[in-house]
Design an enzyme around this catalytic site. Structure first.
Site, PDB file in Angstrom:
ATOM      1  N   ARG A  98       5.053  16.999  -8.204  1.00 33.39           N
ATOM      2  CA  ARG A  98       4.531  18.371  -8.245  1.00 33.39           C
ATOM      3  C   ARG A  98       3.906  18.778  -6.905  1.00 33.39           C
ATOM      4  O   ARG A  98       3.181  18.027  -6.278  1.00 33.39           O
ATOM      5  CB  ARG A  98       3.502  18.462  -9.362  1.00 33.39           C
ATOM      6  CG  ARG A  98       2.816  19.813  -9.496  1.00 33.39           C
ATOM      7  CD  ARG A  98       1.518  19.874  -8.744  1.00 33.39           C
ATOM      8  NE  ARG A  98       0.736  21.039  -9.132  1.00 33.39           N
ATOM      9  CZ  ARG A  98      -0.362  21.439  -8.508  1.00 33.39           C
ATOM     10  NH1 ARG A  98      -0.821  20.776  -7.474  1.00 33.39           N
ATOM     11  NH2 ARG A  98      -1.007  22.502  -8.918  1.00 33.39           N
ATOM     12  N   THR A 117      -9.058  21.413  -1.978  1.00 33.90           N
ATOM     13  CA  THR A 117      -8.278  22.083  -0.925  1.00 33.90           C
ATOM     14  C   THR A 117      -9.190  22.757   0.075  1.00 33.90           C
ATOM     15  O   THR A 117     -10.168  23.392  -0.324  1.00 33.90           O
ATOM     16  CB  THR A 117      -7.393  23.206  -1.524  1.00 33.90           C
ATOM     17  OG1 THR A 117      -6.581  22.645  -2.515  1.00 33.90           O
ATOM     18  CG2 THR A 117      -6.556  23.879  -0.449  1.00 33.90           C
TER      19      THR A 117
END
Lengths: 188, 137
Positions: free
Chosen positions: B29, B1
């Site tokens: 998810r 990320t």
């Protein structure tokens, strides 16, 4: 401490920082432009395999993307979750921010939104992501995120289902996270 | 990320995230990154914060929002980030994650837990290039 303007980002993704900074330095550019441009760098460079296409395959071997932009002046937010088959997640998030009155679009319908906004639809899988997935399958699907299902997810792959009998535990011990192998190369 | 914060010369603050999430997740998810206050939060009158790590846990505690609220109370960015992780580690002592916070004046700091180490990158007025900051977890 620093002086303004400033760009800061998580992890040592300096190319993203540089591009965001250069974007911010351009006449008329906004902080939203800088965030989009900076994050786009990581989406293209697949920073540490944790951003963009070809990383973090799910149990089916598919990569999907999450992204968000928040404007701290207007408190407007645009975000996408579980975006499939579209590479430019941060730019789609920006379109949610600018072209809708919503905050978050998810899944297949977020993809439809992206396509309607002109983003190309393409596979996010790569040779590398397929290899990661195969290695995981060959390791009996370890680690995984299941619990309280059959067959035992600590030793077997799925498909999983609910056990016929399940006793709700009243234990007060804290849930384990260590075994999920969250690290520099595997994180949100 | 990647979680990113940008503040221009006029004090406009924005934050963003982009990620492909956790490896081997159950299909469907979504982690903390696209959740306001979890992956990122920005308020031009205060500053911004971004989080990274175990997204299933991070999104239960809204650490970015918490760090910004802490800065609103006058707490320095590093301490604001540290406090935002404290509540998480009470419940999940083996959790891995980090929060980076920047106040509206450009002061910045970070805190982490569970990683071997954590780095964040900064480019500010007067810098010739991006600078990496190392944070012991």
């Amino acid at each position: 401490s620093s002086t303004l303007p400033i760009v800061v980002n998580t992890w040592p993704f300096v190319n993203a920082t540089r591009v965001a900074w250069r974007t911010l330095d351009k006449d008329g550019a906004t902080v939203i432009d800088a965030i989009e441009a900076g994050c786009m760098v990581c989406e293209k460079e697949q920073c540490d395999g944790t951003v963009g296409y070809g990383g973090s395959p799910d149990e089916n071997g598919e990569s999907s993307l999450d992204a968000m932009i928040m404007d701290g002046t207007t408190m407007n937010v645009g975000a996408v979750g579980y975006l499939r088959r579209v590479k430019s997640a941060i730019s789609v998030a920006r379109q949610v921010l600018e072209k809708t009155k919503h905050t978050l679009l998810v899944g297949e319908l977020a993809t439809q939104f992206a396509v309607s906004m002109g983003f190309p639809e393409e596979s996010l899988s790569t040779k590398k992501s397929k290899e990661i997935w195969k290695k995981w399958r060959d390791s009996n699907c370890q680690p995984n995120f299941w619990q309280n299902v059959v067959p035992d997810p600590k030793t077997s792959c799925g498909p999983y289902s609910r056990p016929k009998t399940f006793e709700h535990s009243d234990k007060t011990s804290l849930p384990e996270r260590r075994d999920l192998e969250i690290s520099r190369y595997n994180h949100d | 990320t990647i979680g990113m914060i940008a503040i221009d010369g006029e004090g406009n603050v924005a934050a963003g995230t982009s990620t492909n999430g956790a490896t081997h997740k159950i299909p469907g998810r979504v982690g903390d990154s696209p959740i306001t206050g979890a992956g990122a939060y920005a308020d031009s009158s205060i500053g911004a914060a971004v989080g990274t790590g175990d997204g299933d846990v991070l999104m239960r505690f809204l650490p970015s929002f918490r760090a910004v609220l802490n800065m609103a109370q006058g707490i320095e960015p590093e301490a604001a980030a540290e406090e935002s992780l404290k509540k998480i580690t009470q419940f999940y002592p083996d959790f891995s994650g980090a929060v980076v916070a920047v106040d509206r004046r450009g002061n910045h700091g970070a805190a982490c837990h569970g990683f071997e180490s954590f780095q964040y990158s900064v480019f500010a007025a007067g810098f010739k290039d991006a600078v990496l900051k190392n944070i012991p977890c």
